[in-house]
Design an enzyme around this catalytic site. Structure first.
Site, mmCIF file in Angstrom:
data_model
loop_
_atom_site.group_PDB
_atom_site.id
_atom_site.type_symbol
_atom_site.label_atom_id
_atom_site.label_comp_id
_atom_site.label_asym_id
_atom_site.label_seq_id
_atom_site.Cartn_x
_atom_site.Cartn_y
_atom_site.Cartn_z
ATOM 1 C CE LYS A 141 4.475 4.116 -6.779
ATOM 2 N NZ LYS A 141 3.373 4.386 -5.705
HETATM 3 N N1 GLU Z 1 3.654 2.334 -2.968
HETATM 4 C C1 GLU Z 1 2.752 2.452 -1.881
HETATM 5 C C2 GLU Z 1 1.818 3.701 -2.434
HETATM 6 O O1 GLU Z 1 1.779 3.687 -3.612
HETATM 7 C C3 GLU Z 1 3.626 3.123 -0.369
HETATM 8 C C4 GLU Z 1 4.612 4.021 -0.679
HETATM 9 C C5 GLU Z 1 5.385 4.191 0.683
HETATM 10 O O2 GLU Z 1 5.040 3.667 1.714
HETATM 11 O O3 GLU Z 1 6.198 5.115 0.499
HETATM 12 O O4 GLU Z 1 1.560 4.485 -1.547
#
Ligand code: GLU
Length: 422
Positions: A107
């Site tokens: 993240k």
């Molecule tokens: N931000 C989204 C999540 O928290 C999607 C992450 C992604 O598609 O890599 O799952």
């Protein structure tokens, strides 16, 4: 700020430890998985419209890549900090493992408010951030996606910046450096609504299991952004009624039901649910105690707390957001017999369709929406089946603990077979 909100990573670690205890994870693997592999922080200058430079701080936390490339969103918010991003990165690892897709967890984000900047400044911030991350991200190494505050346009800027920083012969091959792009630039049909769609698929599975009629359900939703609004619209199509909604600026309620499509149009134009003329303004704190069957936090972490958990009337709390329930609130909900559908299962639709986008880019294909939805449902129903089975096998009530058990067992097997090298 009470202790309850002190550290999101402490919450994530406590959840992980519960899962690790359940599956009897070895101390070695527990140590390895309890910290992110890499913590990247970049401070980068950006030219503002007034001719001055401002330095921004960006993060990319790469939690684990045992099952595949690091994968996860980029959050743009003034609240982004190391502790938060570490927690969110670890949740991505468990999410991918639970859904059995070949990705790890990561993240990132930038600590800033995207609404405070002109389109030009925003573009320069996103491009410079991408440039600063350089080869720390890559199409088979670490693949960003949208999260709170970022969107498809941010992903297109990241992709274009990354592509134009590679050699000419590689440029066509690196589109999958990010997912959640616009359709025109290589995005997948169904990615925009994917997280909301996934929430509804998981709710359908739960409803089947416990004998609940989704078509006559009443719902309250915190957050009317990408996830909350898509969830509301899809639930409405299935016959459910949205009775209350809140967001950063206000809250509204209507015991007859709020039209999720009309509300979406209103919010697109006005930036918030506040002032929506076809419902009554309510106190945002009262959203939690609304008399509904299903409560869906779809905004920030740490929203269901010991202060409001006691007043919740819903039968089930559906964690469309990441980490919306504090440990204390979870204990209260469990004691009160309120079911919790955990974030690492119910909001995994986003990363699953990101995986489909990545596959389409890799093979220069375009799937149609029915195909995407069908495959998404298969994956989320299999993950839900696995959670139900482990819950029975271990004789536990918590769906979160069962979801961790499924994810950790998958990771443990691969660690055991591959070993720790060198
Ligand atoms: N931000 C989204 C999540 O928290 C999607 C992450 C992604 O598609 O890599 O799952």
């Amino acid at each position: 700020m009470s202790d309850e909100h002190a550290s999101l990573f402490a919450t994530a670690t406590a959840q992980f430890n519960r899962g690790a205890d359940l599956v009897g994870l070895s101390d070695d693997l527990r140590c390895i998985m309890s910290q992110p592999k890499n913590e990247i922080i970049v401070n980068f200058p950006v030219l503002m419209d007034d001719g001055t430079y401002r330095v921004f701080r960006g993060y990319r936390i790469q939690h684990n890549n045992l099952l595949g490339p690091f994968k996860g969103g980029m959050r743009f918010s003034p609240l982004v900090n190391l502790d938060e991003v570490k927690a969110l990165a670890s949740w991505m690892t468990w999410k991918s493992a639970l859904c059995d897709i070949p990705f790890g967890g990561a993240k990132g984000g930038i600590t800033f408010n995207p609404w405070d900047h002109s389109p030009g400044e925003l573009e320069r911030i996103v491009r410079r951030f991408t440039h600063s991350l350089s080869t720390n991200i890559g199409p088979d190494h670490d693949i960003p996606a949208p999260d709170m505050g970022s969107n498809a346009q941010s992903m297109v800027w990241m992709m274009d910046t990354y592509a134009n920083s590679t050699g000419a012969s590689e440029r066509q091959n690196v589109k999958r450096i990010v997912t959640g792009k616009t359709l025109e630039t290589g995005g997948s049909p169904g990615r925009e609504k994917a997280t909301g769609q996934g929430v509804v698929f998981c709710l359908q599975h739960w409803a089947d299991e416990v004998g609940f009629d989704l078509s006559s359900a009443t719902v309250a939703i915190q957050g009317w952004g990408n996830v909350g609004s898509a969830t509301g619209r899809i639930l409405q199509v299935h016959g459910a009624k949205v009775l209350a909604v809140s967001d950063h600026a206000g809250a509204i309620g209507d015991s007859e039901g709020i039209d999720a499509f009309e509300l979406t149009d209103w919010v697109q134009e006005h930036g918030s649910v506040k002032g929506y003329p076809k419902a009554d303004a309510i106190d945002p704190a009262d959203l939690w105690s609304t008399d509904v069957d299903i409560l869906i936090p779809a905004a920030l972490e740490n929203q269901v707390t010991s202060e409001n958990a006691g007043s919740i009337k819903a039968q089930v709390v559906v964690e469309a957001a990441n980490g919306p329930t504090t440990l204390e609130a979870e204990t209260i909900l469990t004691e009160r017999g309120i079911d919790i559908l955990p974030d690492i299962l119910v909001n995994a639709g986003g990363v699953v369709v990101s995986y489909f986008e990545w596959l389409q880019n890799r093979s220069a294909q375009r799937w149609d929406i029915d195909d995407v939805d069908f495959k998404l449902r298969e994956i989320l129903w299999s993950a839900s089946d696995a959670v139900v089975a482990v819950r029975q096998e271990l004789g536990i009530a918590s769906r979160r603990d069962a979801a961790y058990a499924v994810a950790l067992r998958r990771l443990e097997q691969v660690y055991q077979q591959r070993g720790i090298f060198p």
